[in-house]
Design a protein around this motif. Structure first.
Motif, short mmCIF file in Angstrom:
data_model
loop_
_atom_site.label_atom_id
_atom_site.label_comp_id
_atom_site.label_asym_id
_atom_site.label_seq_id
_atom_site.Cartn_x
_atom_site.Cartn_y
_atom_site.Cartn_z
N PHE A 17 0.87 -1.09 0.18
CA PHE A 17 -0.18 -0.11 0.12
C PHE A 17 0.79 1.42 0.22
O PHE A 17 0.59 2.29 -0.88
CB PHE A 17 -0.75 0.00 1.16
N VAL A 26 0.59 1.11 -9.41
CA VAL A 26 0.97 -0.39 -9.03
C VAL A 26 2.10 -0.94 -9.77
O VAL A 26 2.80 -1.64 -9.11
CB VAL A 26 -0.28 -1.17 -9.30
N SER A 41 -1.59 -5.20 -6.36
CA SER A 41 -3.04 -5.24 -6.41
C SER A 41 -3.96 -6.33 -5.35
O SER A 41 -4.77 -5.82 -4.81
CB SER A 41 -3.59 -5.43 -7.88
N GLN A 43 -2.70 -7.60 -2.77
CA GLN A 43 -2.38 -7.16 -1.39
C GLN A 43 -2.82 -5.99 -0.82
O GLN A 43 -3.42 -5.86 0.16
CB GLN A 43 -0.94 -6.72 -1.24
N ILE A 44 -3.13 -4.86 -1.73
CA ILE A 44 -3.82 -3.78 -1.58
C ILE A 44 -5.49 -4.03 -1.33
O ILE A 44 -5.89 -3.33 -0.21
CB ILE A 44 -3.66 -2.81 -2.53
N THR A 45 -6.04 -4.88 -2.15
CA THR A 45 -7.27 -5.45 -1.97
C THR A 45 -7.55 -6.01 -0.51
O THR A 45 -8.61 -5.71 0.03
CB THR A 45 -7.89 -6.32 -3.22
N GLU A 48 -7.71 -3.40 2.07
CA GLU A 48 -8.91 -2.76 1.99
C GLU A 48 -10.09 -3.53 2.49
O GLU A 48 -10.93 -2.96 3.68
CB GLU A 48 -9.56 -2.20 0.63
#
Length: 302
Positions: A17, A26, A41, A43-45, A48
Motif C-alpha cells: 500500500f 501499482v 493489487s 495485497q492492496i485489496t 482494504e
C-alpha cells in the motif's frame, strides 16, 4: 492495549500500500518490491477488505488515493520508517542499543561532543543519536527521543531528572569594547549595549540586582542562540553574560575578555531528563552514569 488483528495488518500488505501510495502506480510499486502487478493489487485489496475502507479510487488502469487513504498513507509511512530504523539500529548494535538524545546546541557542541569519543570507546555497543531542542517538549509526541539535556529549573512536568552540573556566568566582551568603555565598576555596564539570550530574559536583571543596581538592563539586544550572542560579543556589538565553561577557548585566545570580574552563579542548572517509562532503558542508564561522573570530574563544574 490489545487490538483485533483487523487493525494490525501484516507488513507485506502495508508495504504494498505505501509503495503504491507514494509512487501513484501499482506498476512502479511492483517493480520496487520485486513483485508482480497482480500481487501488489491483491495485497492492496486484502488490506482494504481487512480495514473495510476504500484506500484507492480506481479508474481503469490508474489509481488515486481517497481522502482516507491519504491520511492512512502518511501514518503507515511513518510507522514503517520507525520499524526500519529500529531494525537497522538493532542490526548495527546487537549487543548494545541506541540512545536518542535531545541536546542544547552549544552545550552539545562545546561540552558534550568533545567527550563523546571517550564514552563510545568505553561502550562500543551503544549508538547515540543527537537532536537539537531548545526548550521543554512533550516526550509523548516526541516518542523517538529517550532523554534530553535541559537547562533551567526542576519545572519539566512528567519527567524524571538528574542534576548534571551548575554554571557560573561572567559579563564578557571583546577587548576593543572593554577599552572603548573603560569599565571599572558594575554601573558602567549600563552605558554599553547588553546582549542577552531569549531563553534567559532575566539574566541581566539578576546580575544587576546582585550588584545592588536597579533598572540596569534597558539597552538590551536579544538573540535566540547562544552561538549567535557569543559571536556578537566577539565582534564588539556588546557585553553578554556567558557561562565560563562554554567560552574557555575564547577567553584563552583573547577573543573575549571579562568586562568586569563580577561572576554570577546561575539560578538554573543543567539536567538530564527522561520519561519514567525509559528509566530502565540500558543505553540511557549507562549514559546517565557516565554523564554524571564526567560532570563531577570537570574542574569547571561548580
Amino acid at each position: 492495549m490489545h487490538r483485533s488483528r483487523r487493525f494490525l495488518p501484516s507488513t507485506s500488505l502495508l508495504s504494498a500500500f505505501e509503495a503504491a501510495a507514494r509512487t501513484g502506480s501499482v506498476t512502479l510499486a511492483a517493480r520496487e518490491l520485486s513483485l508482480t502487478q497482480s500481487a501488489v493489487s491483491r495485497q492492496i485489496t486484502l488490506l482494504e477488505e481487512q480495514l473495510d475502507v476504500e484506500l484507492f479510487a480506481r479508474d481503469r488502469r490508474t489509481i488515486r488515493l481517497t481522502t482516507a487513504g491519504e491520511v492512512y498513507a502518511r501514518d503507515v509511512r511513518e510507522a514503517l520508517r520507525k520499524i526500519s530504523t529500529a531494525s537497522f539500529n538493532l542490526s548495527a548494535n546487537p549487543k548494545g542499543g541506541t540512545l536518542d538524545l535531545a541536546i542544547l546546541p552549544t552545550f552539545g557542541t562545546r561540552w558534550l561532543a568533545p567527550r563523546l569519543p571517550k564514552f563510545l570507546v568505553q561502550n562500543p555497543g551503544i549508538t547515540i543519536n543527537l537532536a537539537t531542542r531548545l526548550t521543554h517538549f512533550d516526550f509523548g509526541t516526541e516518542a523517538a527521543l529517550d532523554a534530553a539535556i535541559h537547562f533551567g529549573r526542576r519545572d519539566w512536568p512528567g519527567v524524571e531528572m538528574a542534576l548534571s552540573r551548575s554554571e557560573q556566568v561572567i559579563p564578557a566582551c571583546s577587548p576593543e569594547l572593554k577599552s572603548q568603555y573603560g569599565f571599572c565598576e558594575a554601573c558602567d555596564l549600563k552605558n554599553a549595549p547588553l546582549l542577552s539570550i531569549s531563553t534567559r530574559l532575566n539574566a541581566w536583571g539578576q546580575w544587576f540586582s546582585l550588584q545592588n543596581i536597579a533598572d540596569g538592563s534597558g539597552q538590551t539586544m536579544y538573540f535566540d542562540q547562544f552561538a549567535t550572542v557569543a559571536q556578537a560579543a566577539i565582534v564588539g556589538i556588546g557585553v553578554a553574560l556567558l557561562p565560563t565553561f562554554l567560552i574557555q577557548e575564547e577567553l584563552v585566545t583573547g577573543k573575549l575578555v571579562c568586562a568586569l570580574n563580577l561572576p554570577m552563579q546561575s539560578a538554573e542548572n543543567y539536567y538530564l531528563v527522561w520519561p519514567p517509562e525509559r528509566s530502565t532503558h540500558e543505553p540511557l542508564v549507562t549514559f546517565r552514569e557516565w554523564l554524571l561522573a564526567e560532570s563531577a570530574s570537570d574542574p569547571q563544574a561548580i
